[in-house]
Design a protein around this motif. Structure first.
Motif, PDB file in Angstrom:
ATOM      1  N   ASP A   1       0.839  -1.208   0.000  1.00 20.90           N
ATOM      2  CA  ASP A   1       0.000   0.000   0.000  1.00 20.90           C
ATOM      3  C   ASP A   1       0.872   1.255   0.000  1.00 20.90           C
ATOM      4  OD1 ASP A   1       0.979  -0.220   2.584  1.00 20.90           O
ATOM      5  OD2 ASP A   1      -0.873   0.480   3.537  1.00 20.90           O
ATOM      6  N   GLN A   2       2.098   1.113  -0.558  1.00 22.45           N
ATOM      7  CA  GLN A   2       3.013   2.263  -0.633  1.00 22.45           C
ATOM      8  C   GLN A   2       3.458   2.509  -2.077  1.00 22.45           C
ATOM      9  OE1 GLN A   2       6.059   1.137   2.242  1.00 22.45           O
ATOM     10  NE2 GLN A   2       4.890   2.033   3.935  1.00 22.45           N
TER      11      GLN A   2
ATOM     12  N   LYS B   1      -9.401  -8.415  -4.047  1.00 23.72           N
ATOM     13  CA  LYS B   1      -8.466  -7.591  -3.274  1.00 23.72           C
ATOM     14  C   LYS B   1      -7.039  -8.134  -3.419  1.00 23.72           C
ATOM     15  CE  LYS B   1      -7.750  -5.814   1.412  1.00 23.72           C
ATOM     16  NZ  LYS B   1      -8.098  -5.985   2.836  1.00 23.72           N
TER      17      LYS B   1
ATOM     18  N   PHE C   1      -4.105  -6.023  -5.370  1.00 21.49           N
ATOM     19  CA  PHE C   1      -2.843  -5.610  -4.751  1.00 21.49           C
ATOM     20  C   PHE C   1      -1.649  -6.185  -5.507  1.00 21.49           C
ATOM     21  CE2 PHE C   1      -5.185  -3.903  -1.215  1.00 21.49           C
ATOM     22  CZ  PHE C   1      -4.332  -2.963  -0.675  1.00 21.49           C
TER      23      PHE C   1
ATOM     24  N   PHE D   1      -9.524   2.561  -3.575  1.00 20.77           N
ATOM     25  CA  PHE D   1      -8.420   1.596  -3.736  1.00 20.77           C
ATOM     26  C   PHE D   1      -7.169   2.306  -4.261  1.00 20.77           C
ATOM     27  CE2 PHE D   1      -6.146  -1.425  -6.606  1.00 20.77           C
ATOM     28  CZ  PHE D   1      -5.626  -2.261  -5.626  1.00 20.77           C
TER      29      PHE D   1
ATOM     30  N   ASN E   1      -5.832   4.404  -1.326  1.00 17.21           N
ATOM     31  CA  ASN E   1      -5.280   3.663  -0.192  1.00 17.21           C
ATOM     32  C   ASN E   1      -4.023   2.873  -0.548  1.00 17.21           C
ATOM     33  OD1 ASN E   1      -7.302   4.780   1.256  1.00 17.21           O
ATOM     34  ND2 ASN E   1      -8.396   2.888   1.716  1.00 17.21           N
ATOM     35  N   THR E   2      -3.796   2.624  -1.849  1.00 19.14           N
ATOM     36  CA  THR E   2      -2.519   2.036  -2.275  1.00 19.14           C
ATOM     37  C   THR E   2      -1.505   3.131  -2.597  1.00 19.14           C
ATOM     38  OG1 THR E   2      -3.422   1.900  -4.513  1.00 19.14           O
ATOM     39  CG2 THR E   2      -3.453  -0.130  -3.207  1.00 19.14           C
ATOM     40  N   LYS E   3      -1.964   4.377  -2.552  1.00 16.89           N
ATOM     41  CA  LYS E   3      -1.147   5.576  -2.766  1.00 16.89           C
ATOM     42  C   LYS E   3      -0.771   5.814  -4.231  1.00 16.89           C
ATOM     43  CE  LYS E   3       0.487   5.448   1.988  1.00 16.89           C
ATOM     44  NZ  LYS E   3      -0.326   4.263   2.327  1.00 16.89           N
TER      45      LYS E   3
ATOM     46  N   ASP F   1     -10.746  -1.710  -0.687  1.00 20.37           N
ATOM     47  CA  ASP F   1     -10.006  -0.578  -0.107  1.00 20.37           C
ATOM     48  C   ASP F   1      -9.687  -0.754   1.366  1.00 20.37           C
ATOM     49  OD1 ASP F   1     -12.520  -0.371   1.017  1.00 20.37           O
ATOM     50  OD2 ASP F   1     -12.997   1.586   0.163  1.00 20.37           O
TER      51      ASP F   1
ATOM     52  N   ILE G   1      -7.892  -1.298   4.450  1.00 16.12           N
ATOM     53  CA  ILE G   1      -6.605  -1.370   5.135  1.00 16.12           C
ATOM     54  C   ILE G   1      -6.907  -0.942   6.565  1.00 16.12           C
ATOM     55  CG2 ILE G   1      -4.268  -0.433   5.232  1.00 16.12           C
ATOM     56  CD1 ILE G   1      -4.538  -0.009   2.158  1.00 16.12           C
TER      57      ILE G   1
END
Length: 515
Positions: A14-15, A50, A54, A274, A277-279, A403, A405
């Motif tokens: 998530d970065q 999900k 990811f 999404f 939140n994963t940036k 989404d 986290i």
């Protein structure tokens, strides 16, 4: 840079911040690592979309870095050298490659924050933690803002954020449109008009990745159309969703953001959470894009549409993250209402005669998506009214949504939805009888149960559950000003009517699968 230490930099799933300062220049002595791990797929049972989402986003991000000549190690889920745990993988990589320094970006989940702190304490090489350069507040900013205040009312924090970033402001004190909040304009029921444009789709093929996930033996929930995967996997995809929202959906977003409908999963919602939140997207670029589009189209887009959307990101999103870092780790154990029941089995399959729950759960399992009112006033409402332990509710919400986290999920679940923190986040429990559901949706129209009945066999279960909850929790709620009117209505009910309501409610609570 040639004399600087040989460094391993960790990037979590998530970065995926494409514009992070880490990537502005390339260095031969810096290697980035991304990992698909059973540690992350298995701590709760996740929706299959999900997991796929990811992994696809992580793989695309790794490719993006490699194309820009960054050194990247990528561990796929079935790689032989993948030890499936963060600590073990990092230890092996640091040793095998003789790295002299380890760097990471601060995680947004408490458990990973602790894991990496503990890991770094054991290392004999230098370590450094950087910010993700994503959020609009620091971890402690909300705590500092509310220092000495009795209530953590979100509205005041939201106003502070509007001023701080000069969003929808006439000057340093006055909001555009004469009001800070247009929430009262955001509560319309959608009845088939205006027409809803189809969501921005991608139709990507996830078949090969799905085979890898199945080979790994990862347990999941929900369904997926393998050759029709419909979530963004790159920054380019995410920007396309943002543009599509502005061009096609913003015009009616605010009006119908609380509406629900059997034939419309997304209505006018953006489906950007999404990507945020994963940036892949930065919150400020989203806010600025929406603001700019509204300014250019003021003649047919009301300020209430833009403000309603901006409030979710600038207000709620930052507020909930601040609550998370202020209250963890104790927050995950909060259960002030002392609820103990298990989540009904139909949360895993949608097999219930209650139409609102059937549609909201079925949609969640099919799309890994439900908007905030479906989560709060349908699935969350029923869980709270049936005295479900918040641990079970947490596990389901954290797993089922694309989404989800923990920093965003647990504050919304324990705080907003389940009132498990006793009123820290929400000023009252978000509960309702069937009348609210009927007001905001068409769910009641074809339901097996009658929304206007309270205690009969075909009465909407939400009606008796609502009054039973107020009676059961009256000691806890007696001093809550916002519940005063409902508590006085409860007191006016005759002993006979209350007994009938409670008897009906207990039947539902004891055997929800029957309903």
């Amino acid at each position: 840079m040639s004399n600087s230490p040989k460094t391993l930099r960790l990037i979590l799933g998530d970065q995926l911040n494409y514009n992070h300062s880490w990537f502005k220049t390339t260095h031969s002595n810096i290697t980035y690592v991304l990992m698909e791990m059973r540690q992350e797929t298995d701590y709760v049972k996740h929706h299959i979309q999900k997991i796929v989402g990811f992994f696809k986003a992580m793989r695309h991000f790794a490719t993006h870095l490699k194309e820009r000549e960054h050194k990247v190690i990528y561990l796929k889920i079935n790689d032989k050298n993948n030890l499936q745990s963060l600590d073990e993988n990092l230890s092996a990589l640091l040793k095998e490659n003789n790295f002299e320094k380890f760097e990471y970006q601060l995680p947004d989940e408490y458990r990973l924050d602790q894991q990496l702190k503990d890991f770094c304490k054991k290392l004999k090489i230098g370590t450094e933690a950087s910010t993700t350069e994503h959020f609009l507040t620091s971890r402690k900013e909300l705590e500092d803002f509310y220092q000495g205040k009795n209530q953590l009312t979100m509205e005041y924090f939201y106003r502070y954020m509007r001023k701080k970033y000069n969003i929808l402001m006439l000057n340093d004190k006055d909001p555009e449109g004469g009001k800070w909040n247009f929430d009262k304009s955001n509560r319309k029921k959608w009845k088939g008009k205006p027409e809803i444009p189809h969501e921005r789709g991608f139709r990507k093929d996830a078949s090969k990745l799905l085979e890898e996930i199945e080979k790994a033996g990862i347990e999941s929930m929900g369904s997926i159309e393998a050759q029709n995967f419909n979530w963004p996997e790159s920054r380019q995809d995410a920007l396309s969703v943002l543009n599509y929202f502005c061009e096609n959906l913003l015009v009616h977003f605010g009006d119908f953001q609380d509406a629900m409908h059997t034939e419309q999963a997304y209505l006018f919602h953006s489906r950007l959470s999404f990507a945020l939140n994963t940036k892949m997207l930065h919150p400020l670029e989203v806010i600025e894009k929406v603001t700019e589009h509204w300014r250019l189209n003021k003649e047919h887009i009301d300020i209430s549409q833009a403000e309603g959307f901006i409030r979710q990101i600038l207000g709620w999103r930052e507020y909930m993250r601040g609550i998370y870092w202020r209250e963890m780790p104790g927050y995950r154990r909060s259960n002030r209402l002392r609820n103990q029941n298990k989540l009904p089995e139909f949360y895993w399959n949608g097999d219930t005669k209650m139409n609102c729950l059937h549609h909201s759960i079925k949609q969640s399992l099919e799309t890994a998506y439900a908007h905030h009112i479906q989560r709060l006033m349908i699935t969350g409402n029923f869980a709270l009214l049936t005295n479900t332990h918040p641990d079970y509710v947490d596990t389901w919400y954290l797993g089922v949504y694309m989404d989800a986290i923990e920093w965003a999920e647990i504050t919304n679940t324990r705080g907003m939805s389940q009132f498990a923190d006793g009123g820290l986040v929400a000023t009252k429990p978000y509960i309702s009888s069937g009348s609210y559901i009927n007001k905001m949706s068409n769910y009641c129209k074809d339901c097996h149960y009658n929304v206007n009945k309270k205690t009969e066999e075909d009465a909407c279960p939400f009606n008796s559950l609502y009054w039973n909850f107020l009676d059961e929790k009256k000691e806890f709620l007696k001093d809550n000003n916002r519940m005063g009117m409902m508590m006085s209505l409860l007191e006016k009910k005759s002993a006979k009517e209350l007994k009938e309501l409670k008897n009906r409610a207990q039947k539902v609570i004891k055997n929800p699968e029957r309903f």
